[in-house]
Design a protein around this motif. Sequence first.
Motif, PDB file in Angstrom:
ATOM      1  N   UNK A  53       0.818  -1.372  -0.253  1.00 48.59           N
ATOM      2  CA  UNK A  53      -0.040   0.045  -0.269  1.00 48.59           C
ATOM      3  C   UNK A  53       0.851   1.248   0.228  1.00 48.59           C
ATOM      4  N   UNK A  54       2.047   1.303   0.242  1.00 48.40           N
ATOM      5  CA  UNK A  54       3.178   2.047   0.589  1.00 48.40           C
ATOM      6  C   UNK A  54       2.395   3.936   1.138  1.00 48.40           C
ATOM      7  N   UNK A  55       1.719   2.813   2.375  1.00 49.43           N
ATOM      8  CA  UNK A  55       1.439   4.505   2.871  1.00 49.43           C
ATOM      9  C   UNK A  55       2.819   4.677   4.524  1.00 49.43           C
ATOM     10  N   UNK A  56       3.849   3.501   4.971  1.00 53.39           N
ATOM     11  CA  UNK A  56       4.527   3.894   5.713  1.00 53.39           C
ATOM     12  C   UNK A  56       5.816   3.237   4.933  1.00 53.39           C
ATOM     13  N   UNK A  57       6.964   3.319   5.503  1.00 52.26           N
ATOM     14  CA  UNK A  57       8.431   3.343   5.675  1.00 52.26           C
ATOM     15  C   UNK A  57       7.777   1.793   5.154  1.00 52.26           C
ATOM     16  N   UNK A  58       8.839   0.189   4.577  1.00 59.45           N
ATOM     17  CA  UNK A  58       7.908  -0.414   5.061  1.00 59.45           C
ATOM     18  C   UNK A  58       8.893  -0.880   6.735  1.00 59.45           C
ATOM     19  N   UNK A  59      10.036  -0.564   6.701  1.00 64.24           N
ATOM     20  CA  UNK A  59      10.177  -0.785   8.141  1.00 64.24           C
ATOM     21  C   UNK A  59       9.907  -0.629   9.052  1.00 64.24           C
ATOM     22  N   UNK A  60       8.860   0.355   8.464  1.00 72.25           N
ATOM     23  CA  UNK A  60       7.664   0.490  10.054  1.00 72.25           C
ATOM     24  C   UNK A  60       6.564  -0.384   9.744  1.00 72.25           C
ATOM     25  N   UNK A  61       6.966  -1.421   8.975  1.00 70.62           N
ATOM     26  CA  UNK A  61       5.246  -2.787   9.077  1.00 70.62           C
ATOM     27  C   UNK A  61       6.559  -3.760   9.634  1.00 70.62           C
ATOM     28  N   UNK A  62       6.643  -4.468  10.381  1.00 64.29           N
ATOM     29  CA  UNK A  62       6.876  -5.413  10.606  1.00 64.29           C
ATOM     30  C   UNK A  62       5.695  -7.064  10.523  1.00 64.29           C
ATOM     31  N   UNK A  63       6.573  -8.113  10.223  1.00 66.71           N
ATOM     32  CA  UNK A  63       5.580  -9.224  10.485  1.00 66.71           C
ATOM     33  C   UNK A  63       6.379 -10.623  11.339  1.00 66.71           C
ATOM     34  N   UNK A  64       5.675 -10.807  12.298  1.00 66.78           N
ATOM     35  CA  UNK A  64       5.323 -11.510  13.010  1.00 66.78           C
ATOM     36  C   UNK A  64       5.160 -13.565  12.829  1.00 66.78           C
ATOM     37  N   UNK A  65       6.430 -14.134  12.513  1.00 66.27           N
ATOM     38  CA  UNK A  65       5.629 -15.518  11.906  1.00 66.27           C
ATOM     39  C   UNK A  65       5.492 -15.688  13.874  1.00 66.27           C
ATOM     40  N   UNK A  66       3.990 -15.997  14.282  1.00 62.21           N
ATOM     41  CA  UNK A  66       3.711 -16.980  15.382  1.00 62.21           C
ATOM     42  C   UNK A  66       4.156 -18.051  15.370  1.00 62.21           C
ATOM     43  N   UNK A  67       4.095 -19.062  14.904  1.00 60.14           N
ATOM     44  CA  UNK A  67       4.348 -20.578  14.654  1.00 60.14           C
ATOM     45  C   UNK A  67       3.302 -21.400  14.909  1.00 60.14           C
ATOM     46  N   UNK A  68       2.516 -20.531  15.894  1.00 58.96           N
ATOM     47  CA  UNK A  68       1.837 -20.906  16.897  1.00 58.96           C
ATOM     48  C   UNK A  68      -0.204 -20.989  16.566  1.00 58.96           C
ATOM     49  N   UNK A  69      -0.783 -20.761  17.659  1.00 57.62           N
ATOM     50  CA  UNK A  69      -2.518 -20.264  17.532  1.00 57.62           C
ATOM     51  C   UNK A  69      -2.079 -18.685  17.717  1.00 57.62           C
ATOM     52  N   UNK A  70      -2.929 -18.389  16.964  1.00 57.77           N
ATOM     53  CA  UNK A  70      -2.314 -16.523  16.846  1.00 57.77           C
ATOM     54  C   UNK A  70      -2.225 -16.063  18.549  1.00 57.77           C
ATOM     55  N   UNK A  71      -3.536 -16.739  18.687  1.00 59.75           N
ATOM     56  CA  UNK A  71      -4.427 -15.667  20.575  1.00 59.75           C
ATOM     57  C   UNK A  71      -2.330 -16.527  21.640  1.00 59.75           C
ATOM     58  N   UNK A  72      -1.821 -17.330  20.883  1.00 56.22           N
ATOM     59  CA  UNK A  72      -0.687 -17.306  22.202  1.00 56.22           C
ATOM     60  C   UNK A  72       0.175 -16.587  21.736  1.00 56.22           C
ATOM     61  N   UNK A  73       0.337 -15.992  20.552  1.00 56.50           N
ATOM     62  CA  UNK A  73       1.612 -14.753  20.417  1.00 56.50           C
ATOM     63  C   UNK A  73       0.635 -13.287  20.782  1.00 56.50           C
ATOM     64  N   UNK A  74      -0.062 -13.122  21.447  1.00 59.80           N
ATOM     65  CA  UNK A  74      -1.034 -12.014  22.100  1.00 59.80           C
ATOM     66  C   UNK A  74      -1.081 -11.924  23.169  1.00 59.80           C
ATOM     67  N   UNK A  75      -1.493 -13.540  24.114  1.00 62.92           N
ATOM     68  CA  UNK A  75      -1.816 -13.175  25.240  1.00 62.92           C
ATOM     69  C   UNK A  75      -0.701 -14.324  26.036  1.00 62.92           C
ATOM     70  N   UNK A  76      -0.604 -15.436  25.725  1.00 60.87           N
ATOM     71  CA  UNK A  76      -0.212 -16.160  26.276  1.00 60.87           C
ATOM     72  C   UNK A  76       1.724 -15.666  26.729  1.00 60.87           C
TER      73      UNK A  76
END
Length: 213
Positions: A53-76
């Motif tokens: 979309x190019x509305x932010x510098x690419x470096x300001x967008x970080x992709x995290x690969x959780x490797x497990x159930x999504x809720x684990x990386x945002x809660x547990x």
Amino acid sequence: MAAARVGIGGPVGSGKTALLECLVPRLMARGIEVAVVTNDLLTQEDAERLRKKDFLPAERIIGVETGSCPHTAIREDPTMNLLAIQDLEIKWPQLELIFVESGGDNLASTFSYDLIDSYIFVIDVGAGDDIPRKNGPGFMQADLVVINKIDIAPYVGADLATIRRDTQQRRTGPVVYTNCKTEVGLDQVEQFILETVLFRTPTRSGVAVGGDR
């Protein structure tokens, strides 16, 4: 001072990334410094979509690969997301707001407040008009619920009046009904972020005033 953090959660396909695609440019137009952390299971699909979309510098967008159930990386165990936020704040000390988008999860998905200051839970009309009656923790506990894709209700056999009634009966917190394609309801979501997260008051000129961050 650390940036404010807003979580964006909800089921697969509810419109979490689409909501970010709308909100980030709006906030940046107000002069607010924004970055994004996305979560996917084994890819950086959502991060790449936002970068294009190019509305932010690419470096300001970080992709995290959780490797497990999504809720684990945002809660547990939000360690991976906390490290990504730390990297952003080191590289961009002027940041005022960081969005953390969860990978697509179910109605039980909630965020740890060790990770975020406030979170938005997105559901969509296409999932059915019975979703509010299921009392999912994400839906019930979120600081703001966004009910998205209201335009498709007639085409998927969903009764928007039923959704509104059941939501009103179950939720005490704020709810916004949106259509990201036409930007219906987005003013209210933006106002929620400005007033309850950044502690700023929107003005008619579009400039947010006030705040200590």
